[in-house]
Write an enzyme that holds these catalytic residues in place. Structure first.
Site, PDB file in Angstrom:
ATOM      1  CD  GLU A   1     -14.742 -50.859   6.799  1.00  0.00           C
ATOM      2  OE1 GLU A   1     -14.555 -52.100   6.743  1.00  0.00           O
ATOM      3  OE2 GLU A   1     -15.581 -50.257   6.132  1.00  0.00           O
TER       4      GLU A   1
ATOM      5  CE  LYS B   1      -7.478 -46.098  -6.340  1.00  0.00           C
ATOM      6  NZ  LYS B   1      -8.487 -46.789  -7.160  1.00  0.00           N
TER       7      LYS B   1
ATOM      8  CB  CYS C   1     -16.351 -54.855   4.582  1.00  0.00           C
ATOM      9  SG  CYS C   1     -17.122 -53.288   4.993  1.00  0.00           S
TER      10      CYS C   1
ATOM     11  CD  GLU D   1     -14.377 -59.602   2.884  1.00  0.00           C
ATOM     12  OE1 GLU D   1     -13.251 -59.281   2.491  1.00  0.00           O
ATOM     13  OE2 GLU D   1     -15.158 -58.819   3.450  1.00  0.00           O
TER      14      GLU D   1
END
Lengths: 356, 482
Positions: B256, B182, B290, B387
């Site tokens: 991840e 997806k 990331c 983040e």
């Protein structure tokens, strides 16, 4: 220069290393800096900068403390700059600028007066079909050809540059090198292209290199002095950065990459470091020095990559024949062909461009 | 002389944009039963194309197709044969590279220079690399009888849509699994072109199934009883939910997740290249990475000078039309992400960090953020802890190597770090102390299919890339192998 022990009491001893804040000589990535006013006269050196050259040990301390260069990172950065897209009006503008920055060069054992005169005429009228094509900045020849060039170019504004100082190896005494310069000056040279003693540089005898450049500068007086580092023999990018600063400290008006007799000659990464050095020199001292990339520049595409780098590393005000030059012979014809293409909208063959 | 670079836009028509894209299930392009998604061009904020999306029933259909393909065809096929398909897909990506690059730039907002030079070539490389592995698994140290897991459910993010698809698909297929994947709901287009490449390669029906959809479809997929393996790349919050929901099942999981990578610059670094590395670390892909180097730790003795250089360099970044080949920083992927970045920047200012913003002119429309640097960002500030996933760098200083390591490790994340020094022993010593899955020495954001990539702590577990990336899709005797 001969009393290293005295260095402890001179200002040089207090001279912080480049990593410290003052006088912040470290070479930095001054990309697209603010334009600077054009400045022809040179202010004197700040005393703390002058003190760097007090002795070989103070020179060594300074040069070895310059920030290191990471080759992988430098080459990656240069590769990105090489992808800038220059088209249409900007391209034509840069082609004209590049032609006006060329030191049209012939440095062969086979050079004759006839060859030099032909080259001078090429400099005067690069493209007979388009008389609006800019003239080149200078002609660059050996000392014994200077008089021929000076006579042919008299009154044109095109300068006569002469290599000197036992070019290209520089393996002779200082007396011979200065005599070489004197010969060129007497014959009417406007600019002197000297070579540094690479052997002395590589053996760590920076004071010897420094003294030869200062002696040459003294001999030149008001005549422009270009100092050839011969980067292809320096071995590392760190060496190129040190040699650039050494030459600037010694009074070079131009720092020049190569003689053209050693491969590799000028490369983009080496020129990047030299442009950084003159930019940082300006930030540190207020003096504007110049760079000449010589050898290995053959196409318009090459030349434009160099000019993009001049723009983004030294700054837009270095886009001037007084501050950046190409040492080349072949590139002019490619520039002319591309210029015609821009004007005519199609490519034409090399048969339309005069050989010299 | 003032030098102007002419704008050099790549031709948008190269993307061959369709008005509507369909799902890819069981070897066919079909309409899903979910509502159509609308893909937006982040550079303009305007709609790009409609994308048919999946419903929960479509998830059942796709998983069943993947199961059939696994049992009837793919698991029985010799590795050398599987490898041929992967090579074919890799070549297909390379052949349609320009189209994919332009489409990705239109859909994601990242500069064409990055899609052209990084995303698309790397995606092809991952297929080439794992294609070579397909016939070498049996005796390569994966245990005595390594075998495929079965049906893999994969959910990928919007920051590298095509590349993340390649990272997930290539090792799964090489190991002999079939896949239901997806894409993120804002970036479905490039993977549906990849579906065309897969179909053209003649991959057996059902081996790869692609279901566009929002988070609920992702949840339905990973929780589906018919899947044996779940691989997720995305936020830590969603990763935690997935791990909760998978507890007590037989499904093998790799995650991840987020990161707050530190770039550590020592006084003896090659400073100009360190500046380049820091710029690349945080402004590459608008910081929506990331493993971005979103924290800069610079040794105090060079901090002032280094930051001056960094700002000069960052001010020269060209922000604007992502299709322009001269653009360095493109558009933020979505309005929602733009809001989040803006909110965190405001928090940085309110908490007292020194804010520097690039003077770059931003386009009037679209989702753009000027490169931003916060100095004196202390460890307690939100900009140092959370983040941001945007072109925003938080800078603090350190005095000793030990302090640098302590500060770099002071985060629940542990995905990436960078060390900048010309002293080899220092680089090795600091790298050994860093709790990060990837430590770059005198470089940043370098990726290669042969190298394992993954995180520590809340940045997830499991590795992608290299032989370890293959092990994540294999039943091995010994979980600790490789």
């Amino acid at each position: 220069m001969s009393k290293p022990a005295a260095a402890a009491t001179t200002p040089a001893a207090k001279q912080p290393t480049p990593a410290a804040k003052q006088p912040a000589p470290a070479a930095g990535p001054h990309v697209a800096p603010q334009p600077l006013p054009v400045q022809r006269s040179k202010p004197g050196l700040p005393p703390d900068v002058a003190a760097i050259s007090a002795s070989n040990s103070s020179l060594k301390a300074f040069l070895h403390a310059l920030p290191a260069v990471d080759p992988v990172g430098l080459e990656a950065r240069v590769a990105v700059l090489g992808t800038r897209s220059i088209k249409k009006d900007s391209k034509l503008q840069l082609i004209d600028l590049a032609i006006s920055m060329v030191d049209l060069t012939t440095l062969e054992g086979a050079d004759t007066e006839g060859k030099v005169r032909n080259l001078c005429r090429k400099a005067l009228l690069p493209d007979p079909d388009y008389p609006d094509t800019p003239r080149t900045a200078a002609i660059c020849v050996y000392p014994d050809m200077v008089r021929t060039a000076a006579t042919t170019l008299a009154g044109s504004g095109i300068r006569v540059a002469s290599v000197a100082t036992a070019f290209p190896a520089g393996r002779s005494s200082l007396e011979v090198k200065l005599a070489d310069i004197a010969l060129a000056l007497e014959a009417g040279a406007d600019e002197i292209d000297m070579v540094i003693d690479r052997g002395a540089f590589l053996s760590g005898n920076y004071a010897k290199v420094f003294e030869e450049i200062t002696a040459a500068k003294k001999a030149c007086g008001q005549t422009v002095l270009k100092v050839i580092l011969e980067t292809g023999e320096l071995g590392t990018y760190d060496g190129v950065r040190r040699a650039s600063w050494l030459a600037l400290l010694a009074g070079a008006d131009f720092i020049k990459t190569s003689t053209g007799k050693v491969s590799p000659a000028a490369t983009l990464p080496v020129t990047y470091l030299m442009l950084q050095a003159v930019r940082n020199w300006h930030d540190m001292t207020g003096q504007r020095r110049s760079v000449k990339a010589a050898g290995g520049i053959r196409t318009t595409k090459d030349a434009i990559k160099y000019l993009v780098m001049v723009n983004e590393v030294a700054g837009a005000s270095w886009l001037d024949p007084d501050y950046f030059r190409f040492g080349a012979s072949g590139v002019v014809n490619d520039l002319i062909m591309q210029r015609r293409t821009q004007k005519e909208g199609h490519y034409s063959g090399p048969g339309y461009v005069t050989v010299d | 002389m003032e030098l102007h670079y002419a704008s050099a836009p790549e031709n948008a028509s190269i993307a061959r944009l369709a008005s509507r894209y369909q799902m890819f299930v069981d070897g066919k392009f079909i309409d899903g039963q979910g509502p159509d998604l609308e893909s937006t061009n982040p550079a303009t904020g305007k709609p790009l194309a409609a994308v048919s999306s999946a419903s929960a029933a479509d998830v059942d259909t796709a998983v069943a197709a993947a199961r059939r393909a696994y049992e009837n065809v793919w698991s029985a096929m010799p590795g050398a044969e599987r490898g041929k398909y992967l090579f074919r897909i890799a070549r297909g990506i390379a052949e349609r590279a320009r189209e994919l690059a332009v489409l990705e730039t239109l859909d994601n907002g990242k500069p064409i220079r990055e899609t052209r030079d990084f995303d698309v070539p790397n995606a092809a490389q991952h297929f080439f690399y794992y294609a070579g592995w397909a016939d070498k698994i049996q005796h390569a140290g994966f245990g005595s009888r390594p075998g495929a897991l079965g049906v893999a459910a994969q959910v990928i993010p919007w920051n590298f849509p095509l590349l993340m698809a390649a990272w997930k698909l290539a090792p799964a297929l090489a190991a002999g699994n079939t896949v239901v994947i997806k894409p993120a709901e804002t970036t479905s287009l490039s993977i549906l072109i990849l579906a065309e490449i897969i179909a053209d390669a003649g991959l057996p029906a059902g081996v790869v199934n692609i279901l566009p959809g929002a988070g609920d479809i992702g949840a339905a997929l990973v929780e589906h009883d018919g899947v044996d393996k779940v691989a997720f790349t995305g936020s830590t919050a969603v990763g935690k939910k997935i791990q909760h929901s998978l507890a007590g099942t037989h499904k093998k999981l790799t995650l991840e997740l987020g990161g707050k990578g530190a770039n550590i610059v020592f006084a003896d670094a090659a400073q100009d290249q360190a500046v380049e590395g820091v710029v690349n670390g945080i402004f590459f892909n608008q910081g929506q990475v990331c493993c971005a180097g979103s924290r800069l730790l610079v040794q105090e003795s060079i901090a002032e000078e280094f930051l001056d250089r960094l700002k000069t360099r960052a001010a020269a970044l060209r922000v604007g039309d992502p299709l322009d080949k001269n653009t360095d920083v493109g558009a933020i992927n979505s309005a929602a992400q733009l809001t989040k970045i803006t909110e965190l920047c405001a928090a940085g200012s309110n908490e007292g960090a020194g804010r520097w913003t690039s003077p770059a002119m931003l386009p009037e429309q679209g989702f753009f953020v000027a490169p931003t640097i916060f100095t004196d960002a202390t460890a307690s500030m939100r900009i140092s802890r959370e983040e941001i996933f945007g072109p925003v760098l938080a800078v603090s200083t350190f005095r000793t190597p030990d302090e640098a390591v302590a500060k770099a490790n002071n985060t629940p994340y542990g995905l990436s770090a960078g060390v900048w020094t010309e002293k080899g022993s220092r680089a090795m010593g600091v790298a050994a102390g860093l709790k990060a899955g990837v430590v770059w020495d005198n470089t940043f954001n370098k990726f290669d299919p042969t190298a394992a990539f993954g995180g520590y702590g809340e940045s997830g577990f499991g590795r992608e890339g290299g032989p370890s990336g293959l092990a994540a899709y294999l039943n091995t005797d010994d979980e600790g192998v490789l």
